[in-house]
Design a protein around this motif. Sequence first.
Motif, PDB file in Angstrom:
ATOM      1  N   ARG A   2       0.807  -1.212   0.000  1.00 52.15           N
ATOM      2  CA  ARG A   2       0.000   0.000   0.000  1.00 52.15           C
ATOM      3  C   ARG A   2       0.846   1.271   0.000  1.00 52.15           C
ATOM      4  NH1 ARG A   2      -4.625   0.525   4.367  1.00 52.15           N
ATOM      5  NH2 ARG A   2      -5.382  -1.139   3.061  1.00 52.15           N
ATOM      6  N   TYR A   3       1.880   1.311   0.826  1.00 48.16           N
ATOM      7  CA  TYR A   3       2.655   2.538   0.974  1.00 48.16           C
ATOM      8  C   TYR A   3       3.695   2.662  -0.123  1.00 48.16           C
ATOM      9  CZ  TYR A   3       0.373   2.601   5.465  1.00 48.16           C
ATOM     10  OH  TYR A   3      -0.584   2.612   6.437  1.00 48.16           O
ATOM     11  N   VAL A 108       0.406   7.294   0.135  1.00 51.72           N
ATOM     12  CA  VAL A 108      -0.280   6.361  -0.752  1.00 51.72           C
ATOM     13  C   VAL A 108      -0.759   7.112  -1.989  1.00 51.72           C
ATOM     14  CG1 VAL A 108      -1.046   4.833   1.123  1.00 51.72           C
ATOM     15  CG2 VAL A 108      -2.530   6.708   0.384  1.00 51.72           C
ATOM     16  N   MET A 112      -6.011   5.530  -2.616  1.00 50.90           N
ATOM     17  CA  MET A 112      -5.818   4.567  -1.532  1.00 50.90           C
ATOM     18  C   MET A 112      -6.080   5.164  -0.144  1.00 50.90           C
ATOM     19  SD  MET A 112      -5.080   1.716  -2.953  1.00 50.90           S
ATOM     20  CE  MET A 112      -4.437   0.757  -1.602  1.00 50.90           C
ATOM     21  N   ASP A 115      -8.812   3.587   1.652  1.00 48.87           N
ATOM     22  CA  ASP A 115      -8.508   2.283   2.250  1.00 48.87           C
ATOM     23  C   ASP A 115      -7.903   2.454   3.636  1.00 48.87           C
ATOM     24  OD1 ASP A 115      -9.474   1.013  -0.001  1.00 48.87           O
ATOM     25  OD2 ASP A 115      -7.502   0.741  -0.901  1.00 48.87           O
ATOM     26  N   GLU A 116      -7.113   3.513   3.803  1.00 55.65           N
ATOM     27  CA  GLU A 116      -6.568   3.814   5.119  1.00 55.65           C
ATOM     28  C   GLU A 116      -7.709   4.135   6.089  1.00 55.65           C
ATOM     29  OE1 GLU A 116      -2.738   4.458   5.953  1.00 55.65           O
ATOM     30  OE2 GLU A 116      -3.260   2.727   4.721  1.00 55.65           O
TER      31      GLU A 116
END
Length: 143
Positions: A2-3, A108, A112, A115-116
């Motif tokens: 993700r990151y 991100v 995204m 999503d976090e």
Amino acid sequence: MRYLTEAFTAGALKRGRPVAQFLGPVGTPGRIGVSYVEVRPAKASYEVYVHVVEDVGHERFFDLVEFPPFDADKDEEEFGRLVATAEDPSNALVTAEEATGAVPGRWVNESMVQDEFADFVRAGRPADQSPDGHPWPSRGARG
């Protein structure tokens, strides 16, 4: 994964793609919001925006850009508060980190960031740290 790595974060900005970082909860127990920072390419610079929105999310609604502003009384052009501009991606990221408490290694792609937020909701909206144990930035830095 993700990151984004530092190189991928700067590369995304150079390619004209915004990056973001979820900063966590803001407000009081009676009035809860969340904030995130966005770095976006502009014509000849990079702009740093802080978004503070009402936490109206739930198990099936995570799209932060659809949330109402936390302080509806403020006239926020383009939804968010411009806090800085920089001439290159690296300076924009450093400026964003200094202005908001964002940290390297947690950027991100813009899409995204929801999503976090989803992870935050699923973890029960922890007030002191992210779901993976990383402390939230200091409240004073998030505007």
